[in-house]
Design an enzyme around this catalytic site. Structure first.
Site, PDB file in Angstrom:
ATOM      1  N   ASP A  56      -0.280  23.905  41.716  1.00 16.89           N
ATOM      2  CA  ASP A  56       0.970  24.407  41.172  1.00 16.89           C
ATOM      3  C   ASP A  56       1.269  25.785  41.421  1.00 16.89           C
ATOM      4  OD1 ASP A  56       3.353  23.891  40.044  1.00 16.89           O
ATOM      5  OD2 ASP A  56       2.632  24.216  38.090  1.00 16.89           O
ATOM      6  N   ASN A 116       8.382  14.328  42.808  1.00 16.99           N
ATOM      7  CA  ASN A 116       8.686  15.249  43.913  1.00 16.99           C
ATOM      8  C   ASN A 116       9.701  14.713  45.096  1.00 16.99           C
ATOM      9  OD1 ASN A 116       5.429  16.724  44.091  1.00 16.99           O
ATOM     10  ND2 ASN A 116       7.024  17.185  42.934  1.00 16.99           N
TER      11      ASN A 116
END
Length: 318
Positions: free
Chosen positions: A33, A81
């Protein structure tokens, strides 16, 4: 001067951590991340952040192999995503295609017998990425020393739901007896090939959540979790070793708990269960603080050498 001093301190800390680590988890899973936030902080677009993050991925693969990790799973692209801007995703798909092919041809991958495979709803990805996945898996299919899982179009809940649907369909068809459904039944439907239980999850970028990542293999194994603040492109070997240390502390705590439970059981179980309880305590006794460790005589009672044909180590006497 400050940068030079910081580098020296980090190098010294890395050496200290390396000496402290005595073992390695079998399976490490990483939530990479912070690529986009790293890029924004440096005035770049998201694609540059992903590209810098890919360099970190290569280093982590090497670190895992150096300390004896056998399986590494990288959360590269989640089902959520897909909701990101198309332009950003297309650039990421190009990078994934490039890196999959690059990894598949890399000497270090073949020299170390690295088996690359994708997990997730790969069929949802663009054709060029699917072809790169097929290429990487085919090029490394004969290797078994190290497994590199790339989680693509991955969502833990959707994987579990799909597995349950498959089991339900087999029950309806009469191919599976409901009374015979067990852990292995579900695991065999999660992925085409076995995935080891996760020992350690690492998440960079500051968020303290596991984001639907490998719930069956991590939660079921009570995996240790290490959250750290550096964005993925900034993730260092020192950060990695701190994660490994977190795993080791988790294992030590687990062993102490088992030993203490065994001691508590010694005073509460029946004679037929005493042997098993003593065996548990003996096995994990060294994990307890010195003041809490029972002596062999305390464990064995009136006969320290043998209890009902079992010696103090829990092995059957000859």
């Amino acid at each position: 001067m400050k940068r030079w001093l910081r580098q020296r301190i980090n190098a010294a800390y890395e050496r200290v951590l390396s000496r402290e680590i005595s073992g390695a988890p079998t399976h490490v899973a990483v939530i990479q991340d912070g690529n986009r936030r790293y890029a924004r902080g440096n005035g770049d677009n998201a694609h540059e952040g992903h590209r810098q993050g890919a360099k970190t991925t290569e280093r982590v693969l090497e670190w895992c192999q150096d300390i004896g990790v056998e399986e590494l799973t990288l959360y590269a692209f989640s089902t959520e995503n897909f909701d990101r801007p198309e332009e950003e995703n297309e650039a990421l798909f190009d990078l994934l295609e490039e890196k999959l092919r690059e990894f598949a041809d890399a000497d270090r991958v073949h020299d170390n017998d690295v088996h690359i495979r994708a997990i997730g709803e790969v069929e949802r990805l663009p054709e060029r990425v699917r072809e790169a996945v097929d290429y990487a898996e085919a090029r490394t299919s004969g290797y078994d020393q190290f497994v590199l899982n790339i989680a693509l179009a991955y969502g833990g809940r959707s994987q579990l739901l799909e597995a349950v649907h498959g089991v339900a369909e087999d029950v309806d068809a009469g191919d599976v007896d409901p009374d015979e459904i067990d852990v292995e039944t579900i695991e065999n439907r999660l992925y085409d090939r076995p995935v080891r239980d996760v020992d350690l999850i690492i998440r960079t970028g500051g968020d303290e959540r596991t984001s639907n990542f490998l719930p069956w293999h991590a939660n079921g194994n009570e995996a240790a979790v290490f959250f750290c603040t550096p964005y993925w492109p900034e993730f260092s070997k020192t950060d990695f070793l701190r994660g490994i240390r977190t795993y080791e502390h988790r294992e030590e705590s687990w062993r102490r708990t088992r030993a203490r439970r065994g001691l508590a059981l010694l005073g509460a179980v029946s004679d037929t269960e005493l042997v098993e309880a003593r065996s548990v305590v003996e096995r994990f006794r060294d994990s307890l603080p010195t003041a809490e460790q029972p002596s062999p005589e305390e464990l064995a009672g009136s006969n320290p050498e043998s209890v009902d044909g079992i010696d103090s180590s829990g092995q059957t006497a000859d």
